[in-house]
Design an enzyme around this catalytic site. Structure first.
Site, PDB file in Angstrom:
ATOM      1  N   HIS A  49       0.813  -1.212   0.000  1.00  0.00           N
ATOM      2  CA  HIS A  49       0.000   0.000   0.000  1.00  0.00           C
ATOM      3  C   HIS A  49       0.849   1.265   0.000  1.00  0.00           C
ATOM      4  CE1 HIS A  49      -3.733  -2.206   0.520  1.00  0.00           C
ATOM      5  NE2 HIS A  49      -3.239  -2.841   1.576  1.00  0.00           N
ATOM      6  N   ARG A  74       7.160  -6.215   3.057  1.00  0.00           N
ATOM      7  CA  ARG A  74       5.912  -6.787   2.542  1.00  0.00           C
ATOM      8  C   ARG A  74       5.768  -6.436   1.066  1.00  0.00           C
ATOM      9  NH1 ARG A  74      -0.182  -5.571   4.762  1.00  0.00           N
ATOM     10  NH2 ARG A  74       0.258  -3.484   3.956  1.00  0.00           N
ATOM     11  N   ASP A  88      16.856 -11.553  -4.219  1.00  0.00           N
ATOM     12  CA  ASP A  88      18.146 -11.209  -4.804  1.00  0.00           C
ATOM     13  C   ASP A  88      18.593  -9.818  -4.381  1.00  0.00           C
ATOM     14  OD1 ASP A  88      18.351 -13.637  -6.040  1.00  0.00           O
ATOM     15  OD2 ASP A  88      17.887 -12.918  -8.053  1.00  0.00           O
ATOM     16  N   GLU A 153      -5.675 -12.407   6.781  1.00  0.00           N
ATOM     17  CA  GLU A 153      -6.480 -11.189   6.747  1.00  0.00           C
ATOM     18  C   GLU A 153      -7.798 -11.360   6.009  1.00  0.00           C
ATOM     19  OE1 GLU A 153      -4.193  -8.069   4.879  1.00  0.00           O
ATOM     20  OE2 GLU A 153      -3.016  -9.494   3.726  1.00  0.00           O
ATOM     21  N   ASP A 179      -8.064  -5.647   6.923  1.00  0.00           N
ATOM     22  CA  ASP A 179      -8.694  -6.420   5.856  1.00  0.00           C
ATOM     23  C   ASP A 179      -9.573  -7.522   6.419  1.00  0.00           C
ATOM     24  OD1 ASP A 179      -8.013  -5.481   3.134  1.00  0.00           O
ATOM     25  OD2 ASP A 179      -5.963  -5.705   3.839  1.00  0.00           O
TER      26      ASP A 179
END
Length: 266
Positions: A49, A74, A88, A153, A179
């Site tokens: 977000h 996240r 990576d 969630e 959520d």
């Protein structure tokens, strides 16, 4: 002297001390570094977000390197190609959003492991994760340096939480009440009794499975409730929320506002 891989977040969680952290959503390396030196245990750098791409994530990882706070990242989704790029880049600790089933959880485990145990592409000679092959044995030991956390969630995820927690290779679960509340028909009501009950059910189920469990809770009373319930790690604020509320409070000291101009806060 060979370069050593850093300790993953799972090692902190295994230590038994509750880990308290905050979101870093600004996309700013400077803000990330300020937060990293705050005394908090961990930071969640968000790309679901928040305005974060590979370049800004790299800059933030470099900015917080060397501070005690552990960075967890996240991604916007559990896409295997994107996770390969994150790994990576040097992301060691991942929080994958919107995992609803044990089958999805198993896919995420495969996405962060090299063959034959997974599908992660091999590019260590080109990657910051291995410090461009300066970390001895990186390919053989990479899985041990990665913490995979999955986010619960949705109402479906709550139903499947025990099965998700039981998946081998999942290092812990994190509950997202925002959520979850929306999924349960209580949009914007993270403290609705049904949502609180669902979160506490998940806490008990994950702990029964022997895995660490975390939660997001900006309201102090709610955070302390979940701490009492036994969460192992928790997020209690965000850089952008602190700036928004702090700047509003500063304005209110000097600029009269009508009652109907009151701002909503998380």
């Amino acid at each position: 002297m060979p370069i050593r891989v850093e300790e993953p977040f799972s090692a902190r969680l295994a230590g038994g001390s509750r880990q308290t952290g905050m979101w870093v959503c600004s996309g700013s390396p400077l803000v990330a570094e300020i937060c990293a030196g705050s005394g908090l245990d961990w930071l969640l750098i968000d790309a679901e977000h928040s305005p974060n791409g590979l370049e800004s994530l790299l800059a933030q990882l470099q900015a917080v390197h060397g501070y005690p706070a552990v960075p967890v990242v996240r991604p916007p989704s559990g896409d295997a190609v994107l996770l390969k790029q994150y790994l990576d880049l040097g992301v060691q600790n991942l929080l994958i959003p919107m995992v609803d089933t044990a089958e999805q959880a198993a896919e995420m485990v495969r996405a962060v492991r090299y063959p034959p145990h997974g599908i992660r592409g091999v590019g260590s000679a080109l990657a910051r994760a291995s410090r461009w092959n300066r970390i001895d044995g990186y390919l053989e030991n990479a899985a041990e340096s990665i913490t995979l956390l999955l986010q619960i969630e949705s109402a479906a995820a709550v139903e499947n939480v025990a099965e998700i927690a039981a998946v081998d290779g999942v290092d812990g679960l994190f509950i997202g009440p925002s959520d979850l509340a929306a999924s349960m028909g209580h949009l914007g009501q993270q403290d609705h009794p049904e949502v609180l009950a669902a979160v506490e059910h998940c806490i008990r189920a994950v702990k029964a499975a022997g895995k660490p469990v975390g939660v997001n809770a900006f309201a102090e009373a709610t955070a302390r409730r979940y701490i009492e319930a036994g969460v192992d790690f928790i997020l209690v604020g965000a850089d952008v929320a602190l700036l928004a509320r702090g700047s509003e409070a500063l304005a209110a000291k000097y600029i009269p506002a009508a009652d109907d101009d009151a701002r909503a806060s998380y």
